[in-house]
Scaffold this motif. Structure first.
Motif, PDB file in Angstrom:
ATOM      1  N   GLY A 105       0.822  -1.208   0.000  1.00  0.00           N
ATOM      2  CA  GLY A 105       0.000   0.000   0.000  1.00  0.00           C
ATOM      3  C   GLY A 105       0.857   1.261   0.000  1.00  0.00           C
ATOM      4  N   ALA A 106       0.264   2.353  -0.496  1.00  0.00           N
ATOM      5  CA  ALA A 106       0.931   3.655  -0.428  1.00  0.00           C
ATOM      6  C   ALA A 106       1.223   3.991   1.032  1.00  0.00           C
ATOM      7  N   LYS A 107       0.379   3.494   1.908  1.00  0.00           N
ATOM      8  CA  LYS A 107       0.538   3.771   3.326  1.00  0.00           C
ATOM      9  C   LYS A 107       1.900   3.280   3.834  1.00  0.00           C
ATOM     10  N   CYS A 180      -6.454  16.067  -2.885  1.00  0.00           N
ATOM     11  CA  CYS A 180      -6.352  15.910  -1.439  1.00  0.00           C
ATOM     12  C   CYS A 180      -7.518  15.129  -0.843  1.00  0.00           C
ATOM     13  N   ASN A 181      -7.172  14.192   0.012  1.00  0.00           N
ATOM     14  CA  ASN A 181      -8.139  13.580   0.913  1.00  0.00           C
ATOM     15  C   ASN A 181      -7.935  14.282   2.246  1.00  0.00           C
ATOM     16  N   PRO A 182      -8.884  15.042   2.774  1.00  0.00           N
ATOM     17  CA  PRO A 182     -10.313  14.996   2.502  1.00  0.00           C
ATOM     18  C   PRO A 182     -10.886  16.156   1.668  1.00  0.00           C
ATOM     19  N   SER A 209       5.244  13.550  -2.430  1.00  0.00           N
ATOM     20  CA  SER A 209       4.110  13.876  -3.298  1.00  0.00           C
ATOM     21  C   SER A 209       3.185  12.661  -3.320  1.00  0.00           C
ATOM     22  N   ASP A 210       2.116  12.739  -2.550  1.00  0.00           N
ATOM     23  CA  ASP A 210       1.181  11.613  -2.445  1.00  0.00           C
ATOM     24  C   ASP A 210       0.121  11.771  -3.535  1.00  0.00           C
ATOM     25  N   ASP A 211       0.310  10.991  -4.610  1.00  0.00           N
ATOM     26  CA  ASP A 211      -0.512  11.134  -5.821  1.00  0.00           C
ATOM     27  C   ASP A 211      -1.623  10.089  -5.905  1.00  0.00           C
ATOM     28  N   ILE A 212      -1.991   9.502  -4.780  1.00  0.00           N
ATOM     29  CA  ILE A 212      -2.858   8.319  -4.803  1.00  0.00           C
ATOM     30  C   ILE A 212      -4.227   8.564  -5.468  1.00  0.00           C
ATOM     31  N   TYR A 213      -4.687   9.830  -5.484  1.00  0.00           N
ATOM     32  CA  TYR A 213      -5.995  10.126  -6.111  1.00  0.00           C
ATOM     33  C   TYR A 213      -5.846  10.675  -7.535  1.00  0.00           C
ATOM     34  N   GLU A 214      -4.684  10.460  -8.113  1.00  0.00           N
ATOM     35  CA  GLU A 214      -4.385  11.003  -9.449  1.00  0.00           C
ATOM     36  C   GLU A 214      -5.495  10.777 -10.473  1.00  0.00           C
ATOM     37  N   VAL A 242      -2.313   1.311  -6.456  1.00  0.00           N
ATOM     38  CA  VAL A 242      -3.454   0.866  -7.267  1.00  0.00           C
ATOM     39  C   VAL A 242      -4.769   0.910  -6.499  1.00  0.00           C
ATOM     40  N   SER A 243      -4.727   1.228  -5.192  1.00  0.00           N
ATOM     41  CA  SER A 243      -5.932   1.168  -4.344  1.00  0.00           C
ATOM     42  C   SER A 243      -7.093   1.985  -4.886  1.00  0.00           C
ATOM     43  N   LYS A 244      -6.842   3.285  -5.100  1.00  0.00           N
ATOM     44  CA  LYS A 244      -7.954   4.186  -5.400  1.00  0.00           C
ATOM     45  C   LYS A 244      -8.282   4.188  -6.888  1.00  0.00           C
ATOM     46  N   ALA A 245      -7.258   4.098  -7.733  1.00  0.00           N
ATOM     47  CA  ALA A 245      -7.507   4.195  -9.172  1.00  0.00           C
ATOM     48  C   ALA A 245      -8.232   2.965  -9.701  1.00  0.00           C
ATOM     49  N   TRP A 251      -6.054  -5.228  -1.979  1.00  0.00           N
ATOM     50  CA  TRP A 251      -4.901  -5.947  -2.540  1.00  0.00           C
ATOM     51  C   TRP A 251      -3.598  -5.491  -1.873  1.00  0.00           C
ATOM     52  N   ARG A 252      -3.625  -4.313  -1.273  1.00  0.00           N
ATOM     53  CA  ARG A 252      -2.496  -3.717  -0.564  1.00  0.00           C
ATOM     54  C   ARG A 252      -1.264  -3.612  -1.459  1.00  0.00           C
ATOM     55  N   LEU A 253      -1.333  -2.748  -2.415  1.00  0.00           N
ATOM     56  CA  LEU A 253      -0.201  -2.581  -3.312  1.00  0.00           C
ATOM     57  C   LEU A 253       0.003  -1.100  -3.635  1.00  0.00           C
TER      58      LEU A 253
HETATM   59  C1  LIG Z   1      -4.149  10.519   0.840  1.00  0.00           C
HETATM   60  C2  LIG Z   1      -3.964   9.061   0.991  1.00  0.00           C
HETATM   61  N1  LIG Z   1      -2.729   8.551   0.864  1.00  0.00           N
HETATM   62  C3  LIG Z   1      -2.492   7.235   0.998  1.00  0.00           C
HETATM   63  C4  LIG Z   1      -3.523   6.354   1.267  1.00  0.00           C
HETATM   64  C5  LIG Z   1      -3.186   4.890   1.425  1.00  0.00           C
HETATM   65  O1  LIG Z   1      -3.499   4.142   0.323  1.00  0.00           O
HETATM   66  P1  LIG Z   1      -3.138   2.584   0.216  1.00  0.00           P
HETATM   67  O2  LIG Z   1      -4.424   1.851   0.211  1.00  0.00           O
HETATM   68  O3  LIG Z   1      -2.388   2.434  -1.067  1.00  0.00           O
HETATM   69  O4  LIG Z   1      -2.291   2.226   1.391  1.00  0.00           O
HETATM   70  C6  LIG Z   1      -4.831   6.830   1.407  1.00  0.00           C
HETATM   71  C7  LIG Z   1      -5.940   5.906   1.740  1.00  0.00           C
HETATM   72  O5  LIG Z   1      -6.992   6.294   2.187  1.00  0.00           O
HETATM   73  C8  LIG Z   1      -5.058   8.220   1.255  1.00  0.00           C
HETATM   74  O6  LIG Z   1      -6.298   8.732   1.359  1.00  0.00           O
END
Ligand SMILES: Cc1ncc(COP(=O)(O)O)c(C=O)c1O
Length: 408
Positions: A105-107, A180-182, A209-214, A242-245, A251-253
Motif C-alpha cells: 500500500g501507499a501507506k 487531497c483527501n479529505p 508527493s502523495d498522488d494516490i488520487y491522481e 493501485v488502491s484508489k484508481a 490488494w495492498r499494493l
Molecule cells: C491521501 C492518501 N494517501 C495514501 C492512502 C493509502 O493508500 P493505500 O491503500 O495504497 O495504502 C490513502 C488511503 O486512504 C489516502 O487517502
C-alpha cells in the motif's frame, strides 16, 4: 500457583499515536449495522466498484503459474518495469529500477520513508485538512508534525507565503497531497511550481508527493510535483498505488519513486519488516498499470455524477452544512460550524464536529468522519463512492437530521 502478568506498557513511540479516526467511525457504523440499524456509511475511503476482471484474471493466472513465493523485497522486475512505464506515460517522469519500490500500500511507502529519514526534532509540514495518517506516522517515526492551515479563500491549498512561514532549519519533509483527501483540492502546475521555487532556498527539505488520487479528477488537470520542478526531482518521493484508481484497496499494493539512496533505505526497512508486497497482488498491479485504462473515464463520469447528486441534495442542509464543489477525489468536506451550539431533538447541545457526526450516526443512521480527525474542525467528511440509491437516501437523511436541529 502464582500467576503473574506483565503490566501493559507501550513504547513512548506508540503512546503518541492515535487510532485512525476513519477506521473508528467505520467500526461504529459496522457495529450499529450488526445490531440491525439501517446504517449507510459515508465514512469509507474506497470505491464501491469491483476490481476489473482483467486484473482479477491476471492474479488468478499468476497463482496458477506458481507465482506464490517470496519475490525481491522491492517488487518483481515486471512490476517495477510497469511502474516505470506508468510514470513515463502519465507523468513524464523517468525513474530506473533502483529508484522504484513497491510495498504493501501507499501507506507503507509513506511510513517507511518517514521512518527511514526522521530523527527526534525533525519537522514535517502537512497542510490541514490532511489525510488522517500523516501526522500520526510522523509522531511514530519520532518527528514533529507542523500543521499549516491555509485560509479558506485559498481552497485548502498551501501557498508560497504559508509554506515560507512554516519552514525552519529543522524541516525535513513537506507532504503534498493533490488531489487531497479529505478536501478534494487539486494543485495546478503553476501552484506547484511556485511552491518548488520557495524550496530552492531550502536544499535539505524533501517533498513527499502523495498522488494516490491522481485518476479521480473531474475538473482541472492532475500534475505530479516532480514533473513541474526539475530541480526538485532528486529530493521528491512520488507515492502512488493501485488502491484508489483501480478499486484495489484490499490488494495492498502501493509504490514509490525517488532518489536511489532513499529507495534503498526504504527497502532495508521493508526487508526487516514485511518483505515483499503480496506476489499475487503484484501480478494484478502489472495488469492494472499496463492494461486498458479506458474504463477509468466511465468510473470518473459515475463518480462525478454522484458528487453532483450529493451536492444538489445537500444544498437543502444549508446553513447547517455548507460545502464547496471539490474538483477531485471522492469526498465532500462540509463545514458544520453552524451546527455547533445547536440542540438535537433530545435536547443535547452539540459542542464539536464529533458530536455532530455522532448525531448523524444515531439520528440519521449515516456515518461520516469528523473534521477534527483531519486537523481542521468543525467539518465532516462525506465519502460519496457508493451506489446512487444509497447515496441519495443518506443525503436525504442528513438533510432531515439537520432540519431537526434547534438553535440553543
Ligand atoms: C491521501 C492518501 N494517501 C495514501 C492512502 C493509502 O493508500 P493505500 O491503500 O495504497 O495504502 C490513502 C488511503 O486512504 C489516502 O487517502
Amino acid at each position: 500457583m502464582l500467576i503473574s502478568s506483565a503490566a501493559p506498557r507501550l513504547s513512548q513511540r506508540l503512546a503518541m499515536a492515535r487510532p485512525s479516526a476513519t477506521g473508528a467511525m467505520s467500526e461504529a457504523a459496522r457495529r450499529l449495522a450488526a445490531e440491525g440499524s439501517p446504517v449507510i456509511s459515508l465514512a469509507e475511503g474506497e470505491l464501491d466498484f469491483d476490481t476489473p476482471a482483467h486484473i482479477q484474471r491476471a492474479a488468478i493466472q499468476a497463482m496458477a503459474a506458481g507465482e506464490t513465493r517470496y519475490t525481491s523485497v522491492a517488487g518483481t522486475p515486471q512490476l517495477k518495469a510497469a511502474i516505470a512505464r506508468k510514470l513515463v506515460r502519465d507523468n513524464a517522469l523517468h525513474y530506473d529500477d533502483a529508484e522504484i519500490i513497491a510495498g504493501t500500500g501507499a501507506k507503507q511507502m509513506l511510513f517507511n520513508a518517514l521512518l527511514a529519514t526522521l530523527d527526534a526534532g525533525d519537522e514535517v509540514i502537512v497542510t490541514a485538512p490532511y489525510w488522517v495518517s500523516y501526522s500520526d506516522m510522523v509522531l511514530i517515526a519520532g518527528g514533529t508534525p507542523v500543521v499549516v492551515t491555509p485560509a479558506p479563500s485559498d481552497e485548502f491549498k498551501l501557498t508560497p507565503a504559508t509554506l515560507r512561514a512554516a519552514l525552519t532549519p529543522r524541516t525535513r519533509w513537506l507532504v503534498l497531497n493533490s488531489p487531497c483527501n479529505p478536501s478534494g483540492a487539486l494543485y495546478s502546475a503553476d501552484e506547484l511550481r511556485a511552491l518548488a521555487e520557495v524550496l530552492r532556498g531550502y536544499p535539505d527539505v524533501l517533498v513527499m508527493s502523495d498522488d494516490i488520487y491522481e485518476e479521480i479528477v473531474f475538473e482541472g488537470e492532475f500534475v505530479s510535483f516532480a514533473q513541474v520542478a526539475a530541480h526538485m526531482r532528486d529530493r521528491t518521493l512520488t507515492i502512488n498505488g493501485v488502491s484508489k484508481a483501480y478499486a484495489m484497496t484490499g490488494w495492498r499494493l502501493g509504490y514509490a519513486a525517488g532518489p536511489a539512496w532513499l529507495i534503498k533505505a526504504m527497502a532495508l526497512l521493508q526487508s526487516q519488516s514485511t518483505s515483499n508486497p503480496c506476489a499475487i497482488s503484484q501480478a494484478g498491479a502489472v495488469a492494472a498499470l499496463d492494461g486498458p485504462q479506458a474504463f477509468l473515464d466511465e468510473w470518473r463520469a459515475r463518480l462525478r455524477a454522484r458528487r453532483d447528486l450529493a451536492l444538489s441534495i445537500l444544498a437543502d442542509a444549508a446553513p447547517v452544512l455548507t460545502m464547496r464543489r471539490p474538483p477531485a477525489a471522492f469526498y465532500l468536506y462540509a463545514d458544520c460550524r453552524t451546527a455547533i451550539g445547536m440542540r438535537t431533538p433530545d435536547g443535547t447541545r452539540m459542542e464539536t464536529d464529533t458530536d455532530f457526526a455522532m448525531y448523524l450516526l444515531h439520528a440519521a443512521n449515516v456515518a461520516v468522519v469528523p473534521g477534527s480527525a483531519f486537523g481542521l474542525a468543525p467539518y465532516v467528511r462525506l465519502a460519496y463512492a457508493l451506489s446512487d440509491d444509497r447515496l441519495r437516501t443518506a443525503c436525504e437523511r442528513i438533510v432531515t437530521a439537520c432540519a431537526a436541529l434547534e438553535r440553543a
